[in-house]
Scaffold this motif. Structure first.
Motif, PDB file in Angstrom:
ATOM      1  N   LYS A  41      10.129  -5.747   7.615  1.00 52.68           N
ATOM      2  CA  LYS A  41       9.613  -4.765   6.603  1.00 52.68           C
ATOM      3  C   LYS A  41       8.247  -5.153   6.613  1.00 52.68           C
ATOM      4  N   GLY A  42       7.168  -4.391   6.601  1.00 54.93           N
ATOM      5  CA  GLY A  42       5.802  -4.655   6.370  1.00 54.93           C
ATOM      6  C   GLY A  42       4.841  -3.877   7.142  1.00 54.93           C
ATOM      7  N   ALA A  43       3.361  -3.706   6.674  1.00 54.53           N
ATOM      8  CA  ALA A  43       2.414  -2.921   7.457  1.00 54.53           C
ATOM      9  C   ALA A  43       2.058  -3.580   8.796  1.00 54.53           C
ATOM     10  N   THR A  44       1.823  -2.664   9.685  1.00 60.59           N
ATOM     11  CA  THR A  44       1.392  -3.381  11.174  1.00 60.59           C
ATOM     12  C   THR A  44      -0.067  -3.403  11.282  1.00 60.59           C
ATOM     13  N   GLY A  45      -1.068  -2.703  10.352  1.00 61.21           N
ATOM     14  CA  GLY A  45      -2.150  -2.340  10.521  1.00 61.21           C
ATOM     15  C   GLY A  45      -2.737  -1.708  11.916  1.00 61.21           C
ATOM     16  N   ARG A  46      -1.602  -0.840  12.023  1.00 60.17           N
ATOM     17  CA  ARG A  46      -2.228   0.102  13.328  1.00 60.17           C
ATOM     18  C   ARG A  46      -2.635   1.407  12.670  1.00 60.17           C
ATOM     19  N   PRO A  47      -3.744   2.206  13.076  1.00 58.55           N
ATOM     20  CA  PRO A  47      -4.193   1.867  14.383  1.00 58.55           C
ATOM     21  C   PRO A  47      -5.605   1.188  14.356  1.00 58.55           C
ATOM     22  N   VAL A  60      -8.730   3.025   7.921  1.00 60.86           N
ATOM     23  CA  VAL A  60     -10.073   3.641   7.790  1.00 60.86           C
ATOM     24  C   VAL A  60     -10.828   2.277   7.330  1.00 60.86           C
ATOM     25  N   PHE A  61     -10.355   1.752   6.242  1.00 61.71           N
ATOM     26  CA  PHE A  61     -10.926   0.574   5.740  1.00 61.71           C
ATOM     27  C   PHE A  61     -11.299  -0.589   6.766  1.00 61.71           C
ATOM     28  N   GLY A  62      -9.949  -0.873   7.568  1.00 60.67           N
ATOM     29  CA  GLY A  62     -10.074  -1.945   8.381  1.00 60.67           C
ATOM     30  C   GLY A  62     -11.009  -1.645   9.598  1.00 60.67           C
ATOM     31  N   ALA A  63     -11.117  -0.373  10.023  1.00 58.75           N
ATOM     32  CA  ALA A  63     -12.060  -0.144  11.220  1.00 58.75           C
ATOM     33  C   ALA A  63     -13.457  -0.118  10.620  1.00 58.75           C
ATOM     34  N   MET A  64     -13.731   0.094   9.453  1.00 55.03           N
ATOM     35  CA  MET A  64     -15.009   0.153   9.143  1.00 55.03           C
ATOM     36  C   MET A  64     -15.551  -1.385   8.952  1.00 55.03           C
ATOM     37  N   GLN A  65     -14.487  -2.119   8.115  1.00 55.37           N
ATOM     38  CA  GLN A  65     -14.885  -3.497   7.973  1.00 55.37           C
ATOM     39  C   GLN A  65     -15.291  -4.179   9.313  1.00 55.37           C
ATOM     40  N   ALA A  66     -14.373  -3.846  10.486  1.00 59.01           N
ATOM     41  CA  ALA A  66     -14.460  -4.505  11.760  1.00 59.01           C
ATOM     42  C   ALA A  66     -16.039  -3.875  12.338  1.00 59.01           C
ATOM     43  N   LYS A 101      -9.115 -11.852  23.792  1.00 57.59           N
ATOM     44  CA  LYS A 101      -9.193 -11.185  22.572  1.00 57.59           C
ATOM     45  C   LYS A 101      -7.826 -10.678  22.338  1.00 57.59           C
ATOM     46  N   GLN A 102      -7.050 -10.300  23.280  1.00 59.60           N
ATOM     47  CA  GLN A 102      -5.492  -9.967  23.111  1.00 59.60           C
ATOM     48  C   GLN A 102      -4.844 -11.102  22.867  1.00 59.60           C
ATOM     49  N   ALA A 103      -5.113 -12.146  23.127  1.00 65.63           N
ATOM     50  CA  ALA A 103      -4.235 -13.504  22.599  1.00 65.63           C
ATOM     51  C   ALA A 103      -4.596 -13.831  21.190  1.00 65.63           C
ATOM     52  N   LEU A 104      -5.869 -13.699  20.705  1.00 61.53           N
ATOM     53  CA  LEU A 104      -6.233 -13.950  19.394  1.00 61.53           C
ATOM     54  C   LEU A 104      -5.623 -12.896  18.567  1.00 61.53           C
ATOM     55  N   LEU A 105      -5.504 -11.376  19.010  1.00 60.95           N
ATOM     56  CA  LEU A 105      -4.962 -10.398  17.963  1.00 60.95           C
ATOM     57  C   LEU A 105      -3.401 -10.652  17.934  1.00 60.95           C
ATOM     58  N   THR A 106      -2.864 -10.938  19.093  1.00 58.18           N
ATOM     59  CA  THR A 106      -1.237 -11.424  18.831  1.00 58.18           C
ATOM     60  C   THR A 106      -1.039 -12.580  18.084  1.00 58.18           C
ATOM     61  N   ILE A 107      -1.991 -13.469  18.331  1.00 57.12           N
ATOM     62  CA  ILE A 107      -1.501 -14.843  17.186  1.00 57.12           C
ATOM     63  C   ILE A 107      -1.793 -14.254  16.012  1.00 57.12           C
ATOM     64  N   GLU A 108      -2.947 -13.604  15.495  1.00 59.59           N
ATOM     65  CA  GLU A 108      -3.204 -13.349  14.289  1.00 59.59           C
ATOM     66  C   GLU A 108      -2.197 -12.509  13.643  1.00 59.59           C
ATOM     67  N   ALA A 157      -8.996  -8.319  14.094  1.00 60.77           N
ATOM     68  CA  ALA A 157      -8.035  -9.020  13.607  1.00 60.77           C
ATOM     69  C   ALA A 157      -8.356  -9.104  11.869  1.00 60.77           C
ATOM     70  N   ASN A 158      -9.522  -9.309  11.644  1.00 56.72           N
ATOM     71  CA  ASN A 158      -9.780  -9.351   9.992  1.00 56.72           C
ATOM     72  C   ASN A 158      -9.745  -7.784   9.482  1.00 56.72           C
ATOM     73  N   GLY A 159     -10.059  -6.957  10.335  1.00 61.45           N
ATOM     74  CA  GLY A 159      -9.835  -5.549   9.979  1.00 61.45           C
ATOM     75  C   GLY A 159      -8.333  -5.158   9.781  1.00 61.45           C
ATOM     76  N   VAL A 160      -7.606  -5.547  10.783  1.00 61.68           N
ATOM     77  CA  VAL A 160      -5.982  -5.597  10.792  1.00 61.68           C
ATOM     78  C   VAL A 160      -5.420  -6.143   9.531  1.00 61.68           C
ATOM     79  N   LYS A 161      -6.005  -7.210   9.130  1.00 59.03           N
ATOM     80  CA  LYS A 161      -5.389  -8.005   8.049  1.00 59.03           C
ATOM     81  C   LYS A 161      -5.905  -7.249   6.799  1.00 59.03           C
TER      82      LYS A 161
END
Length: 501
Positions: free
Chosen positions: A480-486, A300-306, A128-135, A183-187
């Motif tokens: 510069k850009g959004a991180t998708g956190r948290p 919130v959008f990202g977490a709900m989608q995930a 999971k950590q590798a996948l998130l880092t790669i994405e 990762a889809n939620g973060v994106k």
């Protein structure tokens, strides 16, 4: 990108690239040793020539592999083996991702997931950590580029994460499933936050919520208009929106996949789609970054989608207070007194402390309409949080110790960290006002704490936590850009709640 898991020897892989680790002082990992033996000492000769010494983040691509089945070998420096912890693992994965992004092969076998990471013994976590880092490293925001722009093209379409034994496959498959959804939620969160303010308005966010519920089974969306909010007495949120021609929206998304008796977890996000500071106008430098002031809403959008994508058996509600904060002849002013939905009155000392006003009414709405098990709000609330913690951790507040601990642990698990901060009653006096129940700001000292203390006045009846994400929601400068956190933290928290009770 297709992600799979497999158990097999590196020298037998018929793929475009095999990725293995090299530790500091030219110490090959077990997987690299197997490839070296099968290639007649190719890797050892490369290290002897000084092309790879195992420094953390170093990479070397090998071609002309003789009788090996793969087209390339990617050697990744992992640093000192005794110091190979979560951070080192993430950096090694990021280095591998950068090479994979530029590489010509369509598939690869990823053996860094077999390495022993200090303090981790779960291959599900490694995958999971590798996948998130790669994405995260593969992400590009190209939605607003013109027709002459040549969009980034990546040939890699299939990545296989390797684990040592077949018995490790179920954990690894869980890691892929959770990782892909997260990762889809973060994106999704990154895309929303990176969108410019002339496109990403409160109405745009409302439309995104409706679209999300249309394409994902089990998600329902309701959008409250300004007339609805006025009828509910949301004077704090509507006070902020007065200076903008864009109408405010209160967006409510419900995902009820648990039992009817399960109390929901409610996620509340600050959705200020552009924050000029209002009458208390911000300095012009870097004001463009205030499009990121809806980072809480994006999360919130990202977490709900995930949560929906993973089909978590849980009840979750997402509430977003969306508005702009602009100066105008009708904008609220320092000295004004607003009446919140809770009936508490607020003296405005600084119109640039607007996020807490929007969240105040959102929290009261949650209290009156739900019987939540827990409420977590997130907001790019204060520069003081950045001063206190920099850009590594979100500031974590709350009135319930188990909830704070669960959020901190979830962040530690996925490398999306939050750090507990005090919420003592002594700070409440900093919000005293001669003219209203409270002021919307305290003094200069402890600005993140007094902002959280303000929110606590609207959450005392709730099991509540607050994440001040001003330091982690986006990056400045060249990157510069959004991180998708948290999103990762929130998603892990929901997973933990689902399976740990």
């Amino acid at each position: 990108m297709e992600y799979l898991v497999k158990s097999g020897s590196p020298e037998k892989q018929r793929v475009g690239c095999v990725i293995v680790g090299i530790f500091d002082r030219r110490k090959p990992s077990t997987q690299a040793e197997a490839l070296d033996a099968a290639s007649g000492g190719l890797i050892a000769s490369v290290m002897r020539r000084g092309d790879m010494d195992g420094k953390l983040g170093q990479t070397t691509v090998l071609h002309g592999l003789g009788d090996l089945f793969c087209d390339r070998i990617l050697l990744v420096g992992c640093g000192k083996e005794r110091d190979f912890n979560t951070r080192a693992y993430q950096k090694a994965c990021a280095a591998a991702a950068a090479e994979l992004d530029a590489m010509g092969g369509v598939d690869a076998a990823f053996y860094l997931t077999e390495l022993n990471v200090r303090g981790r013994d779960d291959f599900g976590w490694s995958v999971k950590q590798a996948l998130l880092t790669i994405e995260d490293n593969f992400y590009r925001f190209e939605a607003c580029k013109g027709p002459s722009y040549e969009k980034h093209s990546r040939k890699l379409s299939r990545l296989v994460f390797q684990v040592p034994r077949r018995s490790d496959l179920p954990a690894a498959e869980r890691g892929v499933n959770e990782g892909v959804a997260t990762a889809n939620g973060v994106k999704f969160a990154k895309d929303l936050a990176n969108m410019p303010g002339n496109i990403c308005t409160p109405t745009y966010l409302a439309d995104q919520a409706t679209s999300l519920s249309d394409r994902m089974n089990g998600l329902k969306t309701q959008v409250l208009e300004e007339a609805d909010m006025e009828a509910l007495g949301m004077g704090a949120l509507l006070g902020v929106s007065r200076g903008s021609s864009q109408p405010a929206k209160l967006i409510v998304m419900e995902y009820n996949n648990g039992t009817k008796s399960d109390k929901p977890t409610v996620l509340v996000g600050k959705g200020v789609t552009f924050d000029a500071g209002g009458i208390s106008l911000k300095p012009g430098a870097a004001m463009d970054e205030m499009k990121y002031d809806m980072g809480g809403a994006a999360s919130v959008f990202g977490a709900m989608q995930a949560a929906v994508e993973m089909n978590l058996p849980i009840n979750v509600v997402g509430v977003i207070a969306a508005t702009e904060n602009l100066p105008d002849g009708d904008a609220y002013k320092p000295g004004d007194i607003l009446t919140s939905m809770s009936g508490q009155t607020i003296e405005i000392l600084n119109t640039d402390a607007e996020g807490r006003l929007a969240l105040a009414d959102a929290l009261t709405y949650v209290e009156r309409n739900y019987d939540p098990d827990a409420v977590v709000d997130m907001a790019t609330l204060t520069g003081a949080a950045v001063i206190a913690l920099g850009h590594e951790a979100a500031a974590l507040y709350g009135n319930n110790s188990p909830l704070r601990r669960a959020l901190r642990d979830a962040g530690d698990q996925v490398g999306d960290r939050a750090w507990p901060m005090p919420l003592w009653e002594e700070y409440q006096s900093d919000l005293d006002s001669n003219f209203a129940d409270m002021a919307n700001v305290g003094g200069r000292a402890g600005g993140s704490i007094t902002a959280a203390s303000f929110l606590h006045r609207f959450a005392r009846k709730l099991r509540w936590a607050h994440l001040d994400i001003a330091g982690v929601a986006w990056k400045s400068g060249k990157e510069k850009g959004a991180t998708g956190r948290p999103v990762s933290l929130l998603t892990q928290y929901l997973i933990d709640r689902t399976y740990q009770g």
